[in-house]
Design an enzyme around this catalytic site. Structure first.
Site, short mmCIF file in Angstrom:
data_model
loop_
_atom_site.label_atom_id
_atom_site.label_comp_id
_atom_site.label_asym_id
_atom_site.label_seq_id
_atom_site.Cartn_x
_atom_site.Cartn_y
_atom_site.Cartn_z
N GLY A 9 0.18 98.47 56.61
CA GLY A 9 -0.75 98.84 57.69
C GLY A 9 -1.94 99.67 57.25
N SER A 60 -2.43 104.51 50.81
CA SER A 60 -1.77 105.17 51.94
C SER A 60 -0.29 104.80 51.99
CB SER A 60 -2.42 104.75 53.26
OG SER A 60 -3.76 105.13 53.28
N THR A 70 0.27 94.51 53.55
CA THR A 70 1.12 95.16 52.59
C THR A 70 2.51 94.84 53.11
OG1 THR A 70 -0.56 96.83 52.20
CG2 THR A 70 1.72 97.52 51.82
N ASN A 114 -3.27 94.27 48.94
CA ASN A 114 -4.22 94.88 49.86
C ASN A 114 -4.37 93.99 51.09
OD1 ASN A 114 -5.76 96.89 50.91
ND2 ASN A 114 -7.64 96.31 49.87
N1 GLY Z 1 -3.87 98.73 50.14
C1 GLY Z 1 -3.48 99.63 51.11
C2 GLY Z 1 -3.00 100.93 50.55
O1 GLY Z 1 -2.60 100.99 49.40
O2 GLY Z 1 -3.08 101.92 51.23
#
Ligand code: GLY
Length: 568
Positions: free
Chosen positions: A470, A450, A378, A398
């Site tokens: 992360g 996240s 990310t 992702n």
């Molecule tokens: N793809 C990681 C997140 O959105 O947390």
């Protein structure tokens, strides 16, 4: 899990070869982002009279060219905006499950979760949101035209840019991994004619796609030839996404979440990210503790944070999901009574085993309501302009290069964000995160994230603008940088570069980065009942902070991925 471990090791090897760029200072505008070209794109727009939102859109499109691992057209993200006049807004352009998605789409006949279907190929992709998100940002807060802000990205794609050491290594990794994706190898790996650092990387197909978006806006991406090619490439690689899925995608304006920590105001991302809620609830749990005589990265400090993180991530597993599909108890989880109740079983000398830390149950939720009386890839960048407007953006495909599916003829990658859903309650996703009903797959639903773009304010003015990539570790990385600045009085660069650790409830261990925990501290933590494991360096907290001495801005790039900052 296997794929992610390989990705983590690869990222570590690339990172350790990079040199760190020190913090920069400026009074007119600052941009901190993954690479120099994207920072320059933002600065060009600020110098042309644009505001921080215009610049953020320019940086985002530039990253789609220079950082194919995570910058994107085929992915999504979140933008948090705080204008100097007091207005604030969160823009949600998270990907969405296509209409054809089903709850059990990633289960094998045996009932086990497939190790690959949510990671590689068309089934892994959600409907992308970035183009719609950038348009909504410009329409709502921008001052320059789409034509102007997209110019730097189009130039970078058409004329090319020099491949850095990190990008060359990463593209060569992709060449080995993406053998089943010929269009991806053609565009990004010159069909195996490997890149060297310093080579010029031109992307003619992507330049044409960007020009189409520049001219037509959302229609240039969500309709017509691009949309048809997306649908076809998803179908040819085992997935299903319809023209209707693309046509009906909408970015959403959401009210940011607000909290308070030791007199600072915290503004962060609401669901469908878990980031803001978990961050603010952890700060609430930490607030009653004093760190005045607690050494930085001592066993006592690490224990306190790990216990707080465990509790917040337990509730994340049960209560967080897309608010348009699941009633997330936002007000309750943000409240100080929640933090108090959650920490009632906290023991300052001994670890609570994760198996005895249960997600909040319905009756506890009712108690909190009564107490309240009411209601590893990310990328993150931060921008501040001469007027004090601040923008914090986290965007992603992702995993690095998302699903590995490149849309033929259009030069961009599709995400593998479907893996952020809970494929089966109780079974961890590739970040080891466990989810339940709240984050089950449903057509049209946004998968839980996240990502934690955050702005901390003091006396009503933006003070600290930050976020990180992360996966599961994003939230605890942001937490630790805020904690380092506010509780340990660190300079921004110190706070960003400081080693970090992470607890996410399950697995029940403190994962720590290189040099984060000394051997004697590790022994003390073990005696307190903690398990520990060493992991590769993680995160890239690209942050900006108000400078108290001269009143300008300090931008600190994270050394871990050789991030860059430019100011003037
Ligand atoms: N793809 C990681 C997140 O959105 O947390």
């Amino acid at each position: 899990m296997k794929i992610l471990i390989r990705i983590a090791v690869t990222v570590l090897v690339f990172q350790q070869l990079f040199a760190a760029q020190p913090a920069v200072y400026g009074t007119h505008g600052v941009v901190v982002a993954h690479d120099r070209e994207s920072c320059d794109a933002g600065i060009e727009i600020l110098k042309a009279g644009g505001n921080a939102v215009d610049a953020a859109v320019a940086v985002s499109y530039a990253l789609a060219v220079t950082y194919p691992q995570a910058g994107n057209l085929g992915g999504g993200g979140f933008m948090l905006i705080q204008m100097a006049d007091g207005r604030s807004m969160a823009i949600d352009y998270r990907e969405m499950a296509p209409e054809g998605a089903t709850r059990d789409m990633f289960l094998e006949d045996s009932g086990k979760v497939s190790e690959t279907k949510s990671i590689r190929g068309g089934l892994a992709s959600g409907v992308p949101g970035t183009v719609a998100g950038m348009q909504l940002a410009l329409d709502t807060y921008g001052t320059l035209s789409r034509k102007r802000v997209m110019k730097p990205a189009i130039r970078l794609a058409a004329k090319g840019f020099h491949v850095s050491y990190g990008l060359a290594s990463s593209l060569n990794w992709l060449n080995r991994e993406a053998v089943a994706f010929p269009e991806t190898r053609r565009i990004f790996c010159r069909d195996g004619d490997l890149y060297q650092p310093g080579d010029r990387f031109k992307q003619a197909d992507l330049a044409r796609t960007l020009k189409r978006i520049q001219k037509q806006g959302n229609a240039g991406f969500y309709r017509g030839e691009v949309a048809e090619a997306v649908v076809q490439s998803i179908s040819e690689t085992g997935g299903h996404m319809s023209l209707d899925d693309l046509r009906s995608y909408k970015a959403v304006l959401r009210e940011p979440l607000r909290g308070e920590y030791r007199g600072y105001s915290i503004l962060s991302m609401p669901p469908p990210s878990s980031g803001g809620l978990a961050l603010i609830s952890m700060l609430n749990m930490l607030e009653p503790m004093s760190f005045d005589s607690v050494g930085w990265h001592s066993a006592d400090q690490i224990h306190s944070l790990a216990e707080v993180e465990k509790r917040a991530y337990a509730d994340r597993s049960s209560w967080l999901g897309d608010p348009d599909h699941f009633e997330v108890p936002v007000a309750e989880l943000l409240s100080k009574p929640y933090a108090k109740l959650r920490m009632m079983d906290y023991d300052s000398t001994y670890a609570s085993p994760s198996d005895s830390v249960y997600p909040l149950n319905d009756s506890e939720l009712a108690t909190i309501r009564a107490l309240q009386g009411e209601s590893e890839e990310t990328t993150h960048f931060s921008v501040v302009d001469q007027w004090g407007n601040a923008v914090s953006v986290t965007t992603t495909l992702n995993h690095p290069y998302g699903s590995f599916v490149t849309v033929p003829g259009f030069g961009f990658l599709m995400n593998n964000e479907m893996d952020d859903f809970s494929a089966k309650p109780g079974v961890p996703n590739s970040y080891g995160l466990i989810g339940g009903e709240a984050n089950a797959i449903e057509p049209g639903k946004r998968m839980l994230s996240s990502m934690t773009p955050t702005i901390v304010s003091r006396d009503g003015k933006a003070f600290l603008v930050l976020g990180s990539p992360g996966g599961a570790t994003i939230i605890t990385s942001v937490l630790q940088v805020i904690h380092n600045v506010i509780d340990y009085d660190m300079s921004l660069q110190e706070a960003v570069n400081a080693p970090r650790f992470h607890h996410q409830w399950k697995p029940d261990d403190i994962q720590y980065g290189p040099r984060a925990i000394s051997t004697d501290t590790e022994l003390r933590l073990q005696a307190m009942g903690h398990e520990l494991s060493l992991r590769a360096a993680y995160g890239e907290v690209n942050a900006i902070m108000l400078d108290d001495r001269f009143g300008g801005w300090i931008a600190a790039p994270d050394y871990r991925r050789a991030a860059q900052a430019v100011a003037y």
